[in-house]
Design a protein around this motif. Structure first.
Motif, PDB file in Angstrom:
ATOM      1  N   ILE A  57       0.626  -1.080  -0.193  1.00 45.95           N
ATOM      2  CA  ILE A  57       0.115  -0.105  -0.177  1.00 45.95           C
ATOM      3  C   ILE A  57       0.850   1.306   0.031  1.00 45.95           C
ATOM      4  CG2 ILE A  57      -1.686   1.269   1.280  1.00 45.95           C
ATOM      5  CD1 ILE A  57      -2.742  -1.292   2.368  1.00 45.95           C
ATOM      6  N   PHE A 146      -9.041   4.974  -0.685  1.00 49.91           N
ATOM      7  CA  PHE A 146      -8.031   3.982  -0.923  1.00 49.91           C
ATOM      8  C   PHE A 146      -8.115   3.431  -2.312  1.00 49.91           C
ATOM      9  CE2 PHE A 146      -6.931  -0.866  -0.921  1.00 49.91           C
ATOM     10  CZ  PHE A 146      -5.653  -0.820  -1.042  1.00 49.91           C
ATOM     11  N   ILE A 148      -7.569   1.931  -6.068  1.00 48.78           N
ATOM     12  CA  ILE A 148      -7.250   0.508  -6.665  1.00 48.78           C
ATOM     13  C   ILE A 148      -7.079   0.573  -8.164  1.00 48.78           C
ATOM     14  CG2 ILE A 148      -8.107  -0.723  -4.675  1.00 48.78           C
ATOM     15  CD1 ILE A 148     -10.438  -1.631  -6.375  1.00 48.78           C
ATOM     16  N   TYR A 156      -8.774  -7.444  -7.276  1.00 49.95           N
ATOM     17  CA  TYR A 156      -8.527  -5.914  -6.336  1.00 49.95           C
ATOM     18  C   TYR A 156      -9.642  -5.708  -5.604  1.00 49.95           C
ATOM     19  CZ  TYR A 156      -4.790  -5.896  -9.921  1.00 49.95           C
ATOM     20  OH  TYR A 156      -3.256  -5.989 -10.664  1.00 49.95           O
ATOM     21  N   ARG A 157     -10.663  -5.786  -5.945  1.00 56.28           N
ATOM     22  CA  ARG A 157     -11.900  -5.145  -5.323  1.00 56.28           C
ATOM     23  C   ARG A 157     -11.995  -5.963  -4.197  1.00 56.28           C
ATOM     24  NH1 ARG A 157     -16.456  -2.323  -7.625  1.00 56.28           N
ATOM     25  NH2 ARG A 157     -15.443  -1.164  -9.401  1.00 56.28           N
ATOM     26  N   ALA A 160      -9.392  -5.283  -1.488  1.00 60.03           N
ATOM     27  CA  ALA A 160      -9.739  -3.821  -1.123  1.00 60.03           C
ATOM     28  C   ALA A 160     -11.070  -3.819  -0.066  1.00 60.03           C
ATOM     29  CB  ALA A 160     -10.032  -2.766  -2.278  1.00 60.03           C
ATOM     30  N   GLN A 164     -10.760  -2.550   3.687  1.00 65.65           N
ATOM     31  CA  GLN A 164     -11.559  -1.525   4.067  1.00 65.65           C
ATOM     32  C   GLN A 164     -12.123  -2.129   5.836  1.00 65.65           C
ATOM     33  OE1 GLN A 164     -15.360  -1.357   2.315  1.00 65.65           O
ATOM     34  NE2 GLN A 164     -15.360   0.693   1.894  1.00 65.65           N
ATOM     35  N   ILE A 176     -13.172   3.075  -0.982  1.00 66.31           N
ATOM     36  CA  ILE A 176     -12.541   2.570  -2.001  1.00 66.31           C
ATOM     37  C   ILE A 176     -12.762   3.350  -3.325  1.00 66.31           C
ATOM     38  CG2 ILE A 176     -12.186   0.458  -3.636  1.00 66.31           C
ATOM     39  CD1 ILE A 176     -13.461  -1.043  -0.980  1.00 66.31           C
ATOM     40  N   GLU A 197      -3.171   1.007  -3.514  1.00 62.46           N
ATOM     41  CA  GLU A 197      -2.657  -0.274  -3.642  1.00 62.46           C
ATOM     42  C   GLU A 197      -1.690  -0.270  -4.697  1.00 62.46           C
ATOM     43  OE1 GLU A 197      -3.266  -3.020  -5.863  1.00 62.46           O
ATOM     44  OE2 GLU A 197      -4.612  -1.783  -7.206  1.00 62.46           O
TER      45      GLU A 197
END
Length: 204
Positions: A57, A146, A148, A156-157, A160, A164, A176, A197
């Motif tokens: 991160i 954050f 991505i 990725y989701r 994330a 969170q 996100i 990220e």
């Protein structure tokens, strides 16, 4: 005579479907979301190689409150690497406690963050104390974002969303922000982000 079928099918899901239909013999990449099914149903086709890489991160220390080392340490403590590697990605990743992957030549002992042996509940307790010392609490939460590097559903989701939830335990509301990769690069290169990220793959 043996014929090996390899082509440039776009999309890892489509490529897997073609393999299952007998139209392909090899596929260098597979969707993370397919790994559990493949292990249960087609384990013989899985031959994962070792890859020198690291996911991490970015923290924009030019922005408050991330210039405060207590906030950065709290983020680090709250990040449950084992949960991400073993429950979400599930592709054999090693939880990272160093930016340098293991087994690098001329670096046999490696290095590791000091809290590696600390139990997860103790990490969260320490992270909350650090956030409170920095001025945050359950009634004064830190609101941040954050970024991505993908707008598509997938790993990725999922990662994330897990991060969170982890940050929510230490008085942080994390929003996100999915971005197209080109836009993501422009934003990070201009330092226009809070958290983002990122990753590194060995280029040798």
């Amino acid at each position: 005579q043996t014929t090996l079928s390899v082509d440039e099918t776009k999309g890892v899901i489509a490529a897997l479907q073609r393999m299952r239909a007998g139209e392909r013999d090899m596929q260098p990449r597979l969707a993370v979301t397919s790994i559990t099914w493949l292990r249960a149903n087609l384990p013989q086709i899985l031959h994962p190689p070792s890859v020198f890489s690291a996911e991490f991160i970015y923290i924009n220390v030019r922005r408050a409150p991330f210039h405060d080392v207590r906030v950065r340490e709290a983020l680090d403590l709250a990040l449950n690497r084992e949960a991400i590697a073993q429950r979400i990605r599930r592709v054999g990743d090693i939880p990272a406690y160093s930016l340098v992957p293991p087994n690098i030549a001329n670096f046999p002992q490696g290095n590791s963050l000091a809290f590696r042996t600390m139990p997860p509940p103790a990490r969260i307790e320490r992270a909350r104390a650090l956030m409170q010392a920095a001025g945050f609490s359950e009634t004064n939460r830190l609101n941040t974002t954050f970024m991505i590097r993908s707008t598509a559903p997938g790993p990725y989701r999922a990662v994330a969303a897990a991060i969170q939830q982890m940050m929510a335990q230490i008085h942080i509301n994390l929003s996100i922000v999915p971005m197209d990769f080109a836009v993501f690069l422009a934003q990070t290169h201009s330092h226009n982000f809070d958290l983002a990220e990122s990753g590194w793959v060995a280029d040798f």
